[in-house]
Enzyme design. Structure first.
Site, short mmCIF file in Angstrom:
data_model
loop_
_atom_site.label_atom_id
_atom_site.label_comp_id
_atom_site.label_asym_id
_atom_site.label_seq_id
_atom_site.Cartn_x
_atom_site.Cartn_y
_atom_site.Cartn_z
N LYS A 163 -22.24 25.29 -31.85
CA LYS A 163 -22.48 26.53 -31.11
C LYS A 163 -23.69 27.26 -31.69
O LYS A 163 -23.99 27.09 -32.87
CB LYS A 163 -21.25 27.44 -31.24
CG LYS A 163 -20.05 27.01 -30.44
CD LYS A 163 -18.93 28.04 -30.57
CE LYS A 163 -17.70 27.62 -29.81
NZ LYS A 163 -17.90 27.57 -28.34
N ARG A 209 -8.86 21.47 -25.34
CA ARG A 209 -8.11 20.56 -24.46
C ARG A 209 -7.71 19.29 -25.20
O ARG A 209 -6.69 18.67 -24.89
CB ARG A 209 -8.93 20.26 -23.20
CG ARG A 209 -10.27 19.62 -23.48
CD ARG A 209 -11.23 19.74 -22.31
NE ARG A 209 -11.91 21.03 -22.27
CZ ARG A 209 -12.80 21.38 -21.35
NH1 ARG A 209 -13.10 20.56 -20.35
NH2 ARG A 209 -13.37 22.57 -21.38
#
Ligand code: BES
Ligand code: MN
Ligand code: ZN
Length: 498
Positions: A279, A353
């Site tokens: 990120k 996920r």
């Protein structure tokens, strides 16, 4: 913080401070009328002076008002009476409470009839007042060398109602909302803690402590246990980190053994760097809140145990960091999940996920009545719904409706997004059964589509709390959401089954 409920009007009450509503323009509520009468027009005189119009989000503190038994009276502006709705109710409450925080008042009295929330019962109002009051007292100073001691805090609030028939419901609402606020405080603390302290091992320890204090059953699976089971997806996220991953299971038994539980699965990424798909630096500190789903599961179980709800609830928390390193998963890696399905990891930042899918498969063994996962899953959800609304997706219409209704009632709202089959195609992989990302379009939905591949055996709903779990900016901090929504849902489930 202490609360009490009384059937009373202002002339006979005494205390350090009465909280009294005033509508715009200078219109007295019932209790303001009573006080005005016994003080021979004192309140009306003050209003006539122009110091208080009754505009929303204004307050005026009066001292030593003659002929009353209160040391102070806090006038709270409620805005226009015709426009007074649920939102006005909640914001008038927070305005009143934050005004009190700036005084030395430690105990106050509030008259419920001053705050007419249309279509809501006195019990609902009590519920919201207790949660707002405990919320406004919340401080997180455990990591400061000295606490910020410039604010006093309210320690007692007496809530006056006028209808004896409502008393029992109000008492129940008071008890329940205190438990919910306690659960929210736990979720807030865990979220606010620094990520070098709140690690997967720390979350596991919290679960064990909670099990001890509240007679729950805690089980913690270590990485070697997960390897034996075949949780290749969860472990692929953990492999870049020095902190060992944990799969935390907490069981609350409030009903018969044979009663199928509601299973809550909370994303517990204690820090999300993005992994090799790193990120950008700006605001990366906020990725300590990426375990807020886990925090809400622990908070909800605490609240449920405090309320002693007659249901069974299981909490499952996959906990790990997502770090880049020489051992970390690379884009293109293919892993095998516990379900047997293979996953091509195209972006290591779509890690939530990957840990949830193995936890969701693990949930099958509890024969669940319903499974709800809670996750700070996608930045796209913040773009779609902003910071007020949780994203909801489900494979079961009734479950979705129940959760929406619970959020509505608890003032912790969610909004449903579609999970239609058309979106599933976006997850096609050339090299594995499924890819872990679906491109830029409908990012929140494709994330849920990914999870739906692992939840076919039960009724399931997914709550994307990326926008609602914490606040950024000067009020940076965890919100404790969606503990109110989840507990409200479980209260309704308990009522329906008894
Ligand atoms: N934890 C983040 C989601 C997130 C981002 C929550 C910002 C709140 C604020 C999640 O793990 C993530 O990084 N998601 C990616 C998914 C993408 C790579 C498909 C995202 O939203 O950018
Ligand atoms: Mn991520
Ligand atoms: Zn994440």
């Amino acid at each position: 913080m202490e609360f009490g409920i009384k059937i009373a009007t202002p002339e006979k009450q005494r205390g350090a401070c009465a909280i009294i509503g005033i509508f715009e323009s200078r219109k007295l509520t019932d209790s303001a009328k009573v006080l005005d009468k016994i003080t021979h027009g004192y309140i009306k005189n003050i209003l006539a002076s122009g110091d208080m119009e009754g505009k929303a989000n204004t307050t005026l503190l009066l001292h030593n008002v003659p002929d009353t038994l209160f040391k102070r009276i806090l006038l709270v502006g409620l805005g226009k009476e015709q426009e007074f709705k649920e939102k006005s109710f909640l914001s008038a409450l927070s305005t009143a409470l934050s005004a009190l925080q700036k005084t030395a008042v430690t105990d106050a009295v509030l008259f419920l009839s001053d705050f007419p929330a249309a279509e809501r019962t006195a019990a609902w109002k009590i519920h919201q007042i207790v949660i707002t009051a405990i919320g406004s007292n919340y401080r997180f100073d455990q990591l400061k060398s000295k606490p910020d001691n410039n604010q006093s805090s309210l320690s007692k609030l007496i809530l006056c109602i006028d209808d004896r028939d409502q008393l029992a419901a109000c008492e129940e609402a008071m008890q329940q909302s205190m438990a919910i606020a306690q659960g929210m405080n736990l979720a807030k603390d865990l979220g606010n803690l620094a990520p070098n302290i709140c690690t997967p091992a720390y979350l596991a320890k919290q679960a064990k402590d909670l099990a001890k204090s509240h007679k729950l059953k805690a089980t913690v699976l270590e990485e070697k246990d997960m390897e034996k089971l075949g949780m290749g997806s969860l472990l692929s996220v953990a492999q870049g980190s020095e902190q060992p991953a944990k799969l935390i299971v907490l069981e609350y038994h409030g009903a018969a053994k044979k009663d199928h539980p509601v299973v809550l699965v909370g994303k517990g990424v204690t820090f999300d760097t993005g992994g090799i798909s790193l990120k950008p630096a700006a605001e990366m500190d906020e990725m300590k809140f990426d375990m807020s789903g886990a925090g809400s599961v622990l908070g909800t179980l605490l609240a449920v145990a405090e309320m002693k709800l007659p249901i069974n609830v299981v909490g499952i928390i996959p906990a790990t960091e997502n770090m880049p390193s020489g051992k970390a998963t690379k884009p293109g890696d293919v892993v095998t999940s516990l379900s047997g399905q293979t996953i091509e990891i195209l972006n290591t930042d779509a890690e939530g996920r990957l840990i949830l899918c193995d936890a969701l498969t693990y949930a099958e063994r509890y024969n669940p009545k319903a499974v709800i996962d809670i996750a700070t899953l996608t930045g796209a959800c913040v773009i779609a719904l902003g910071n007020f609304t949780t994203g909801l997706m489900s494979n079961d219409g009734k479950l979705a409706q129940e959760l929406l209704a619970a959020g509505e009632l608890a003032a912790d709202r969610a909004w449903q997004l579609p999970l239609w089959d058309e979106y599933q195609d976006l997850l096609k992989s050339n090299f594995a059964d499924i890819a872990n990302i679906g491109g830029r379009a409908a990012g929140t939905i494709t994330a849920a589509c990914f999870l739906s591949r692992f939840t076919k055996k039960y009724r399931w709903a997914h709550l994307d709390i990326a926008g609602t779990a914490w606040k950024s900016g000067k009020d940076k901090g965890s919100t404790g959401r969606p503990v109110p929504l989840l507990t409200q849902y479980l209260i309704a489930q308990a009522k329906a089954s008894s």
